[in-house]
Scaffold this motif. Structure first.
Motif, PDB file in Angstrom:
ATOM      1  N   PHE A   1       0.849  -1.196   0.000  1.00  0.00           N
ATOM      2  CA  PHE A   1       0.000   0.000   0.000  1.00  0.00           C
ATOM      3  C   PHE A   1       0.882   1.242   0.000  1.00  0.00           C
ATOM      4  O   PHE A   1       1.989   1.250   0.549  1.00  0.00           O
ATOM      5  N   GLY A   2       0.384   2.316  -0.647  1.00  0.00           N
ATOM      6  CA  GLY A   2       1.148   3.557  -0.661  1.00  0.00           C
ATOM      7  C   GLY A   2       0.297   4.761  -0.991  1.00  0.00           C
ATOM      8  O   GLY A   2      -0.817   4.647  -1.516  1.00  0.00           O
ATOM      9  N   ILE A   3       0.816   5.928  -0.657  1.00  0.00           N
ATOM     10  CA  ILE A   3       0.165   7.194  -0.975  1.00  0.00           C
ATOM     11  C   ILE A   3       1.214   8.119  -1.605  1.00  0.00           C
ATOM     12  O   ILE A   3       2.417   7.903  -1.469  1.00  0.00           O
ATOM     13  N   THR A   4       0.748   9.136  -2.312  1.00  0.00           N
ATOM     14  CA  THR A   4       1.640  10.131  -2.883  1.00  0.00           C
ATOM     15  C   THR A   4       1.017  11.511  -2.746  1.00  0.00           C
ATOM     16  O   THR A   4      -0.219  11.641  -2.644  1.00  0.00           O
ATOM     17  N   TYR A   5       1.854  12.543  -2.760  1.00  0.00           N
ATOM     18  CA  TYR A   5       1.410  13.926  -2.579  1.00  0.00           C
ATOM     19  C   TYR A   5       2.594  14.828  -2.889  1.00  0.00           C
ATOM     20  O   TYR A   5       3.751  14.396  -2.907  1.00  0.00           O
ATOM     21  N   LYS A   6       2.326  16.091  -3.142  1.00  0.00           N
ATOM     22  CA  LYS A   6       3.385  17.069  -3.334  1.00  0.00           C
ATOM     23  C   LYS A   6       3.886  17.546  -1.972  1.00  0.00           C
ATOM     24  O   LYS A   6       3.100  17.796  -1.060  1.00  0.00           O
ATOM     25  N   THR A   7       5.204  17.697  -1.868  1.00  0.00           N
ATOM     26  CA  THR A   7       5.776  18.175  -0.614  1.00  0.00           C
ATOM     27  C   THR A   7       7.052  18.956  -0.917  1.00  0.00           C
ATOM     28  O   THR A   7       7.322  19.299  -2.077  1.00  0.00           O
ATOM     29  N   VAL A   8       7.840  19.244   0.113  1.00  0.00           N
ATOM     30  CA  VAL A   8       9.101  19.956  -0.067  1.00  0.00           C
ATOM     31  C   VAL A   8      10.214  19.204   0.646  1.00  0.00           C
ATOM     32  O   VAL A   8       9.980  18.500   1.630  1.00  0.00           O
ATOM     33  N   THR A   9      11.423  19.342   0.125  1.00  0.00           N
ATOM     34  CA  THR A   9      12.612  18.867   0.828  1.00  0.00           C
ATOM     35  C   THR A   9      13.491  20.067   1.153  1.00  0.00           C
ATOM     36  O   THR A   9      13.440  21.103   0.473  1.00  0.00           O
ATOM     37  N   ILE A  10      14.296  19.910   2.192  1.00  0.00           N
ATOM     38  CA  ILE A  10      15.123  20.999   2.688  1.00  0.00           C
ATOM     39  C   ILE A  10      16.573  20.541   2.764  1.00  0.00           C
ATOM     40  O   ILE A  10      16.866  19.543   3.434  1.00  0.00           O
TER      41      ILE A  10
ATOM     42  N   TYR B   1      14.200   5.846   4.239  1.00  0.00           N
ATOM     43  CA  TYR B   1      13.780   7.008   3.450  1.00  0.00           C
ATOM     44  C   TYR B   1      14.892   7.495   2.545  1.00  0.00           C
ATOM     45  O   TYR B   1      16.084   7.227   2.766  1.00  0.00           O
ATOM     46  N   VAL B   2      14.485   8.210   1.506  1.00  0.00           N
ATOM     47  CA  VAL B   2      15.381   8.922   0.603  1.00  0.00           C
ATOM     48  C   VAL B   2      14.899  10.362   0.530  1.00  0.00           C
ATOM     49  O   VAL B   2      13.712  10.614   0.291  1.00  0.00           O
ATOM     50  N   VAL B   3      15.817  11.306   0.750  1.00  0.00           N
ATOM     51  CA  VAL B   3      15.487  12.727   0.696  1.00  0.00           C
ATOM     52  C   VAL B   3      16.502  13.428  -0.195  1.00  0.00           C
ATOM     53  O   VAL B   3      17.683  13.492   0.152  1.00  0.00           O
ATOM     54  N   PRO B   4      16.074  13.959  -1.352  1.00  0.00           N
ATOM     55  CA  PRO B   4      17.014  14.669  -2.224  1.00  0.00           C
ATOM     56  C   PRO B   4      17.253  16.100  -1.748  1.00  0.00           C
ATOM     57  O   PRO B   4      16.388  16.711  -1.124  1.00  0.00           O
ATOM     58  N   ARG B   5      18.441  16.599  -2.052  1.00  0.00           N
ATOM     59  CA  ARG B   5      18.781  17.992  -1.787  1.00  0.00           C
ATOM     60  C   ARG B   5      18.962  18.725  -3.114  1.00  0.00           C
ATOM     61  O   ARG B   5      19.182  18.109  -4.154  1.00  0.00           O
ATOM     62  N   ASP B   6      18.916  20.047  -3.050  1.00  0.00           N
ATOM     63  CA  ASP B   6      18.949  20.829  -4.281  1.00  0.00           C
ATOM     64  C   ASP B   6      20.312  20.850  -4.958  1.00  0.00           C
ATOM     65  O   ASP B   6      20.450  21.346  -6.070  1.00  0.00           O
ATOM     66  N   ASN B   7      21.352  20.307  -4.313  1.00  0.00           N
ATOM     67  CA  ASN B   7      22.680  20.287  -4.923  1.00  0.00           C
ATOM     68  C   ASN B   7      23.065  18.902  -5.438  1.00  0.00           C
ATOM     69  O   ASN B   7      24.220  18.642  -5.753  1.00  0.00           O
ATOM     70  N   GLY B   8      22.081  17.993  -5.501  1.00  0.00           N
ATOM     71  CA  GLY B   8      22.343  16.660  -6.008  1.00  0.00           C
ATOM     72  C   GLY B   8      22.704  15.643  -4.950  1.00  0.00           C
ATOM     73  O   GLY B   8      22.840  14.466  -5.248  1.00  0.00           O
ATOM     74  N   GLU B   9      22.857  16.097  -3.699  1.00  0.00           N
ATOM     75  CA  GLU B   9      23.074  15.147  -2.613  1.00  0.00           C
ATOM     76  C   GLU B   9      21.756  14.462  -2.285  1.00  0.00           C
ATOM     77  O   GLU B   9      20.669  15.017  -2.480  1.00  0.00           O
TER      78      GLU B   9
END
Length: 352
Positions: free
Chosen positions: A131-140, A239-247
């Motif tokens: 089971f899973g859900i999806t939505y728009k969010t933000v990473t920091i 979890y996987v969390v992307p950063r804006d510099n490619g990390e």
């Protein structure tokens, strides 16, 4: 009328957000005192180690935390969409995966709040996920955002002081009117506070380098006993969390457990094989990190009290803002707004 002088203890995301909002108020001048500031790397300095992203774990009846996180989400969303976005925040697709549909599953409170929220179709689920859900969010990008806050605070006229204080009152001088304790896990041992409900929860992450914009999504996967509450319900969370510099950060001792680090990478790749670019055979690991989350039994503490110090012959307003646990970034702005409200109300109603 002279400005009120505020001293804030702690330069993590909670302290710097609170400091920035208060420095914007024309009647205050703010000094941040801390042992560590953005750019420092210490296991005792929690904020730089965070992923981080917005995914609420507030229960549907926790109106205070829901309000904090709503306000913080809107703030982050606006920063991400700004024409000159140097905050380290970006908008991505969020995914939550459960290996087994929890018996106690209920729709999260943000179902009607987060853009594009929906249940995932069966063909969209990774192997082994029911089971899973999806939505728009933000990473920091935590280090970038911390520097953004510090730069903003200093540009508004705020000042900083590096010090290691053993007691809350050590920062009080003749011109001090308000002290705000944002010391996180140090609130357990800080004299004048010594909150035994505060405890540290260790977390380990792996930072890898990928081509910029290769990963425009974030996910959490709940296994081995996690209920609908996700991370709050225990079990294994990946979890996987992307950063804006490619990390990219992968989750789950000052020293990292390298065997666990390898397991973290394998769990992430087994969930989302598209994490690995087609032209690479292995992920490029930059570093393994360990941080201490500043948790508190009973949840965060945000309150205020007046104390009278005879040696200064004056009343001092003491405000507390700590114990945010694993949701410090995503509640930071809303919590800081509440602190500003509490201070203005307390100063207005005080006769001194």
């Amino acid at each position: 009328m002279p400005k009120k002088h505020i001293v804030i203890l702690g330069a993590g995301v909670i302290g710097l957000t609170t400091a920035t909002l208060l420095q914007q108020e024309k009647e205050f001048e703010v000094t941040v005192i801390a042992r560590h500031f953005p750019g420092d790397l210490s296991i005792d300095y929690t904020s730089p180690w965070a992923g981080a992203h917005w995914r609420s774990y507030a229960t549907n009846d926790d109106s205070r935390l829901i309000e904090y996180e709503k306000k913080t989400f809107h703030h982050f969303w606006n920063l991400a969409k700004a024409s000159k976005n140097n905050s380290g925040i970006m908008i991505v697709d969020g995914f939550d995966y459960w290996d087994r549909l929890p018996d106690d599953f209920s729709e999260p409170w943000f179902k009607d709040f987060s853009p594009e929220y929906r249940h995932l179709d069966k063909e969209e689920l990774p192997i082994g996920v029911e089971f899973g859900i999806t939505y728009k969010t933000v990473t920091i990008n935590a280090p970038v955002y911390l520097n953004y806050l510090l730069h903003t605070f200093l540009s508004l006229g705020g000042t900083t002081q590096r010090a290691n204080l053993s007691h809350l009152y050590d920062c009080i001088k003749n011109d001090t009117d308000i002290v705000i304790n944002c010391s996180g896990i140090h609130s357990r041992t800080l004299g004048g506070v010594e909150d035994t409900n505060v405890y540290a929860a260790k977390g380990q992450t792996v930072v890898v380098q990928l081509p910029r914009s290769h990963v425009n999504w974030t996910f959490e996967r709940y296994s081995s006993g996690c209920g609908s509450g996700g991370i709050a319900a225990g079990g294994i969370i990946t979890y996987v969390v992307p950063r804006d510099n490619g990390e990219v950060e992968h989750d789950y001792s000052p020293e990292p457990d390298l065997e666990e680090a390898s397991a973290i990478v394998q769990r992430c790749l087994s969930t989302r094989p598209d994490l690995l670019p087609h032209d690479q055979t292995n992920l490029v690991i930059k570093k393994n990190c360990v941080g201490l989350r500043p948790c508190r039994k009973g949840g965060m503490r945000i309150d205020a009290e007046w104390i009278y110090l005879e040696n200064f012959e004056k009343k001092i307003l003491i405000v507390h803002n700590y114990g945010h646990g694993c949701y410090g970034f995503q509640s930071s702005y809303g919590a800081a707004l509440d602190v500003v409200k509490i201070i203005n109300s307390s100063m207005f109603n005080s006769k001194i």
